[in-house]
Design a protein around this motif. Sequence first.
Motif, short mmCIF file in Angstrom:
data_model
loop_
_atom_site.label_atom_id
_atom_site.label_comp_id
_atom_site.label_asym_id
_atom_site.label_seq_id
_atom_site.Cartn_x
_atom_site.Cartn_y
_atom_site.Cartn_z
N UNK A 154 47.20 9.62 17.03
CA UNK A 154 47.91 8.42 18.58
C UNK A 154 46.31 7.64 19.40
N UNK A 155 45.36 8.34 19.35
CA UNK A 155 43.85 7.39 20.21
C UNK A 155 43.78 5.87 18.53
N UNK A 156 43.88 5.95 18.08
CA UNK A 156 44.20 5.13 16.97
C UNK A 156 45.18 3.70 17.10
N UNK A 157 46.04 3.92 17.91
CA UNK A 157 47.07 3.30 17.36
C UNK A 157 47.75 3.19 19.49
N UNK A 158 46.28 3.86 20.11
CA UNK A 158 46.95 4.23 21.76
C UNK A 158 46.54 2.49 21.94
N UNK A 159 47.48 2.37 23.74
CA UNK A 159 47.04 1.11 24.60
C UNK A 159 46.86 1.99 26.23
N UNK A 160 45.83 1.55 26.81
CA UNK A 160 46.55 1.57 28.44
C UNK A 160 46.78 0.00 29.40
N UNK A 161 48.03 -0.07 29.56
CA UNK A 161 48.08 -1.51 30.50
C UNK A 161 47.22 -1.72 31.68
N UNK A 162 46.74 -3.00 31.82
CA UNK A 162 45.74 -3.19 32.58
C UNK A 162 46.46 -4.51 33.29
N UNK A 163 46.98 -3.90 34.84
CA UNK A 163 47.20 -5.11 35.47
C UNK A 163 46.83 -4.70 36.79
N UNK A 164 46.77 -5.47 38.11
CA UNK A 164 46.33 -4.65 39.19
C UNK A 164 47.04 -3.83 40.10
N UNK A 165 47.80 -4.08 39.81
CA UNK A 165 49.60 -3.24 40.88
C UNK A 165 50.26 -2.57 39.42
N UNK A 166 49.80 -1.92 38.52
CA UNK A 166 50.51 -0.56 38.27
C UNK A 166 51.94 0.47 38.66
N UNK A 167 51.21 0.68 40.03
CA UNK A 167 51.86 1.49 41.04
C UNK A 167 53.39 0.66 41.33
N UNK A 168 52.85 -0.68 41.74
CA UNK A 168 54.11 -1.27 42.59
C UNK A 168 55.25 -1.65 40.94
N UNK A 169 54.57 -1.84 39.81
CA UNK A 169 55.19 -3.25 38.82
C UNK A 169 55.89 -2.31 37.68
N UNK A 170 55.31 -0.53 37.80
CA UNK A 170 56.03 0.42 36.99
C UNK A 170 56.13 1.36 37.55
N UNK A 171 54.30 2.02 38.04
CA UNK A 171 54.88 3.54 38.78
C UNK A 171 55.58 4.19 39.32
#
Length: 389
Positions: free
Chosen positions: A334-351
């Motif tokens: 999974x490391x080879x196909x993995x990604x991490x969201x990049x945003x300054x507002x991760x909590x507000x938009x997603x979490x």
Amino acid sequence: MWERSGGNKPMVDMLVEAWNTKNPDCKVNLTYIPHTEMVGKIAQGIASGEVPDLMGMDLIYAPQFEKAGQLVDLTSRIKDWPELKTASKGHMTVATFEERLYGVPLYADVSALFYNKDLFTRAGLDPNKPPTSLAELRAAADKITALGGDLKGYYLPGNCAGCNIFTVGPLMWASGAEIEAATKDDEPLTGDGVKQVLQFARDMVKAGNVHDGDRAENGETFHLQFGSGKIGMMGTGNFQINQIREQNPSMKFGIGLLPGATAGSSASFIGGDLVVVPRGSERVADAVNFMKFLLSDEVQVEVYAKALNLTTRTDMIDNKYFQAEPLVQDVAKALEVGRTPYTLTFFEQINSPQGPWLKMLQRAYYTDEPLDTIIADAKKSMKDIASQS
């Protein structure tokens, strides 16, 4: 060193113990901060000058601290390290801001598709072939649910934003979608994959392929679900392997990649923590030495891999400990196909439990509202949040 609770405490404890054994004159004093208090506490500490020498940070929050100038720029100290060439791409993406480096991976959590081989066999499915598309996943779930009793083919956490970005988000990425708005100029929730996955999940719920109680899952019991033996398939993380074996020693299970709409497409959420240095630290050189130690061949193999935790360098996956544990080898893919969201507002938009991501999913899963309307509402909310950052 500060580290958040609720992360991979056993792994962090082992890493610090290994460092302290080798460096008796420069021991790390480790303190755990409640996860829900960590962001506020470190922000307050930086403002007052009362900071730890280094800390583990939930990688998803790194960009906002980097942009605010609250972390030490380590570029000149670490940019030429050869180990960084194979360090987890997801971690290094969020450890970088405007081409400057602020940290290295502390530990990695990746999402994958766990499936119950016992239930696959009972349902007439090949226990050595996990689904490779959303259609195959649906078909397998139907057959497992048809076994009856309290068995269900799939698991959807209905009230946990973080659980869903970790396990449903990759289904969208694998289907060609983008989710978050990185900046005010970005369009969130783009690509046909958003609607395809929401339709898939809605159909799963309507078909009775998930337990009714899943709707209330807020993350507190997420880690206990698959080990119950009552679920055919579930998106979860590498941290579950040992736990499942302890919870249900006789259950046979396998691990595949989280699939997309097209057969053979896959994706994963790379989560975990970074090691960073807060502004005001008086031991930057020692902190950097600790980072170098974490990335060394010896620690990657003899601490991470030996404990059957994912290495944070992809070139360290082929080691004697993983060779003896096929499931870790499977999840490491999974490391080879993995990604991490990049945003300054991760909590507000997603979490956020009240955020647009979870609201969109709940409306898609549990109502008959038009999916186009649901997506449009979430898109507007996410874009408004990104514009206000």
